[in-house]
Design an enzyme around this catalytic site. Structure first.
Site, mmCIF file in Angstrom:
data_model
loop_
_atom_site.group_PDB
_atom_site.id
_atom_site.type_symbol
_atom_site.label_atom_id
_atom_site.label_comp_id
_atom_site.label_asym_id
_atom_site.label_seq_id
_atom_site.Cartn_x
_atom_site.Cartn_y
_atom_site.Cartn_z
ATOM 1 N N ASP A 247 0.602 -3.984 0.104
ATOM 2 C CA ASP A 247 0.886 -3.999 1.528
ATOM 3 C C ASP A 247 2.032 -3.018 1.766
ATOM 4 O OD1 ASP A 247 0.835 -4.498 4.212
ATOM 5 O OD2 ASP A 247 0.978 -6.671 4.055
HETATM 6 C C1 BGC Z 1 0.539 -5.492 7.345
HETATM 7 C C2 BGC Z 1 -0.843 -5.181 6.838
HETATM 8 C C3 BGC Z 1 -1.306 -3.882 7.398
HETATM 9 C C4 BGC Z 1 -0.317 -2.801 7.002
HETATM 10 C C5 BGC Z 1 -0.716 -1.421 7.475
HETATM 11 C C6 BGC Z 1 1.484 -4.329 7.142
HETATM 12 O O1 BGC Z 1 2.683 -4.536 7.799
HETATM 13 O O2 BGC Z 1 1.018 -6.642 6.711
HETATM 14 O O3 BGC Z 1 -1.716 -6.216 7.196
HETATM 15 O O4 BGC Z 1 -2.588 -3.584 6.936
HETATM 16 O O5 BGC Z 1 0.938 -3.124 7.582
HETATM 17 O O6 BGC Z 1 -0.610 -1.279 8.838
#
Ligand code: BGC
Length: 725
Positions: A247
């Site tokens: 993530d």
């Molecule tokens: C979130 C993810 C997301 C990623 C990219 C993160 O802050 O937890 O779910 O896919 O950002 O935007």
């Protein structure tokens, strides 16, 4: 490939609006030309996507295309209801079709990878991201997970209109302590295996190309550096062949987590645990080559991860067709059939929570012909669903009619009195007074209250689950006029509405219904469609009950047989698992949802009273089907046609590990004309009766079994059988 080129494939940056704390990096063009970037996220401008792709394909030594990713979570241009709402349709085929539309629209601009579905089981409404998942149940969550994957990835991933799916956030993110986003989680292996892992397993079995490792620590080991979940379970047990992306900066966050004190250690731990690609933290880019040179990371492991990533790029056909067709986007957005599908899903995601007879003895919904005028009151009535999705971006509008315009269409322009009564968080006395005046002039008041989109999703945990601002006061003031009130609750989570649940005769949970919100709401209120959505989450009475979920264990001191509305009267009723100031039960249970007709269920019947654990375990291993047939008849006892979601639950006692009081193991949607009766038959597989046991195995055990066919998780009569050794 040189080592640097290999490491390049393991690296991802955001080249658009950041969706987390940024690295501040901007040197993408140069890095791409040198083969130092495998993927970019958040670029939503086709010419820019093609520009970066040309640099990768034309200028980098090996011409390896970039994989562009984005959070396409509930549609792209055509915005579908929140995932939580879509799950409330209990219809995986609709979810699959919605994801197909999302893939067609997003791939047209060059996005070939979506960070969806979020398949985190979530039991705590304080957690804002509860909105992005399919609720609290692993069986339903698994079916939804697989449906998203099928929809995004289509029948051939190399078709130009597909996106690689990404099941996230692996794993346990939804169990954040206290419902506070990014917080730690403690989940026993038993609970992981029975509740949190199954939707990920389902996504893997459905062929998801990627997974995302989560932010949270899991039993003390951050999920983005967790060899047990990332390697043992995912690769060895499930045979996952795709790749894992971290993530956003979750490899970098291994330092604040406290399991690394420098970036090289964080990179090593994340990578060796099984995170193939580093999203946004730059730690792989900065350290990986050196880690290989020093022998801390074997180059063979780098090769494996590069293969995992390149396999997905090949599977997507990116090497053959790296560029987005700039003309295609214009022809695929907001297609009439996509909008029609959106409206259908929106209508079927609405959950009628209450429709009690009002003062005149009849229910307020559907709105009767006698109602000639309505007061539309509340901050969310105009356009409850700005087509922003979860990520604010500059989306074109669909031109779909708004809710007020749909009301005006049915009642006449001059007969809809609009009074916002303030905003979400603030209302003046004058605004509330104006709303009361509007209600007095109308035959019916429709209150549109709750949370706007930005109050749920990432980083939106709440400690209070009531209506924000002065909305509760507004509701009470309008109700005090004595005018009939219909309450529409917009939210990305269950809210606590105990006063309304008692005092307001008609309540509809609307979530955020998406692009066609206006028509979907109006058609439902006026009875042009009959609501059929059912809750996929327990709605608490009070925030103090959270986490609250139907498939809980019984405890050693269950409170079920005591009248919890009364204070304890003796030691038997005092020393049980209860609160002294609140009931244990939810306001509205999992699986619950009313319609404009009524249904009656016959007792549940089964074709066997005994099974043998030995036979069941043989069947489990052989992957054979159908060990038990369960039936009930369901009748439409009302005067309207309706669609009912018939649910099947199992409860086991006498097993080596304590099991939930009930667990969903099947459901069917049936259409019933007024007066019609249908027999509903379920064939249960052995795995519906198997559990994660005290030997850390998935197996059937000698036990006493109850099976319910029921309209929700709390009602119905059970049939009983025994599993012998
Ligand atoms: C979130 C993810 C997301 C990623 C990219 C993160 O802050 O937890 O779910 O896919 O950002 O935007």
């Amino acid at each position: 490939m040189t080592l640097d080129e290999k490491v390049g494939q393991l690296v991802q940056y955001s080249a658009g609006q950041p969706t987390g704390p940024g690295t501040g990096r901007t040197d993408y063009e140069d890095m791409i030309a040198h083969g130092q970037i495998g993927s970019l996220l958040n670029v939503i401008d086709t010419p820019l996507i093609n520009k970066y792709q040309h640099i990768a394909v034309d200028k980098s030594r090996l011409h390896i295309p970039i994989l562009f990713g984005l959070d396409v979570i509930h549609g792209y241009r055509t915005e579908f209801p929140y995932p939580l709402a879509m799950a409330s349709t209990w219809d995986p085929t609709l979810i699959e079709r919605a994801s197909r539309v999302a893939a067609i629209e997003a791939s047209a601009i060059g996005i070939r990878w979506t960070f969806s579905p979020m398949v985190d089981i979530a039991r705590d409404a304080r957690w804002g991201r509860i909105q992005e998942g399919a609720g609290e149940d692993p069986y339903l969550g698994s079916l939804m997970a697989a449906a998203y994957v099928r929809g995004y990835q289509g029948s051939r991933l190399d078709a130009p209109d597909t996106m690689a799916a990404c099941a996230k956030h692996y794993v346990g993110y939804g169990a954040a302590e206290g419902g506070r986003d990014y917080n730690s989680t403690e989940i026993s292996e038993h609970t992981l295996r029975e509740f949190y892992l199954p939707p990920f397993h389902a996504a893997v079995s459905a062929g998801t190309a990627t997974l995302m490792s989560a932010f949270n620590s899991l039993n003390g080991v951050p999920s983005s550096a967790n060899p047990f979940t990332l390697t043992q379970v995912l690769r060895k047990e499930w045979g996952f062949q795709g790749f894992v992306v971290s993530d956003w900066t979750s490899v970098g966050e291994l330092i604040p987590h406290g399991i690394a004190t420098d970036s090289a250690t964080a990179a090593r731990k994340g990578f060796l645990a099984g995170v193939d690609m580093d999203m946004a933290s730059s730690f792989y880019h900065d350290n990986m080559a050196q880690l290989v040179h020093s022998g801390a990371v074997p180059e063979a492991r780098i090769n494996e991860s590069v293969r995992n990533i390149l396999r997905v790029k090949f599977a997507l056909g990116l090497f053959d067709h790296p560029y987005a067709d700039e003309g295609r986007a214009k022809h695929v957005n907001f297609l009439p059939e996509s909008l029609q599908l959106e409206q259908t899903i929106a209508e079927r995601s609405l959950v009628l929570l209450k429709n009690a007879p009002a003062a005149n003895g009849t229910s307020l919904l559907p709105i009767s012909k006698e109602v000639k005028s309505v007061a539309l009151i509340g901050p969310l009535g105009d356009n409850p669903s700005d087509p922003d999705g979860l990520r604010p971006a500059d989306f074109p509008k669909s031109g779909a009619p708004t809710f007020p315009s749909e009301l005006a269409k049915r009642l006449g322009e001059g007969n809809v009195f609009r009074a916002k009564g303030g905003s979400i968080n603030e209302s003046s006395d004058q605004e509330i007074a104006a709303a009361v005046e509007a209600a007095k002039r109308a035959d019916l008041a429709i209150l549109t209250l709750g949370e706007p989109q930005e109050m749920s999703g990432e980083a939106t945990s709440r400690t209070n689950l009531g209506l924000p601002g002065r909305q509760q006061e507004l509701l009470e003031a309008v109700a005090a006029t004595g005018k009939p009130v219909v309450l529409i609750v917009f939210s990305g989570r269950p809210l606590t509405i105990p006063w309304a649940a008692k005092q307001i005769p008609a309540i509809l949970a609307a979530w955020s219904p998406g692009t066609e919100a206006g028509p979907a709401l109006a058609r439902t209120l006026f009875g042009e469609v009959n609501p059929s959505g059912k809750l996929v989450l327990s709605w608490p009475r009070s925030v103090g009950q959270e986490p609250l979920y139907y498939n809980a264990l019984n405890t050693g001191r269950p409170a079920a047989r005591y009248d919890l509305t009364q204070p304890p009267t003796d030691t038997d009723s005092k020393y049980v698992s209860r609160y002294i100031d609140e009931l244990n039960t939810p306001q509205f249970p999992f699986g619950f949802g009313l319609s404009y007709t009524t249904y009656s269920y016959s007792p549940t019947t089964i074709n066997k009273n005994q099974l043998s654990a030995k036979d069941l375990n043989r069947t489990l291993k052989a992957n054979d089907k159908a060990v038990l047939t369960v039936e009930a008849t369901v009748s439409n006892t009302g005067s309207r046609a309706g669609d009912e979601t018939v649910q099947l639950y199992v409860g086991l006692r006498g097993t080596s590990t304590a099991q939930p009081v009930r667990a969903l193991k099947g459901f069917q949607k049936i259409a019933l004309a007024p007066g019609e009766t249908k027999k509903v038959t379920f064939s249960l597989d052995a795995d519906a009766l198997a559990i994660w046991n005290d030997h850390n195995e998935f197996a059937a055990e000698p036990s006493k079994v109850s099976v319910w066919i029921s309209p929700d998780s709390t009602s119905g009569s059970d049939a009983k059988l025994e599993i012998l050794p």
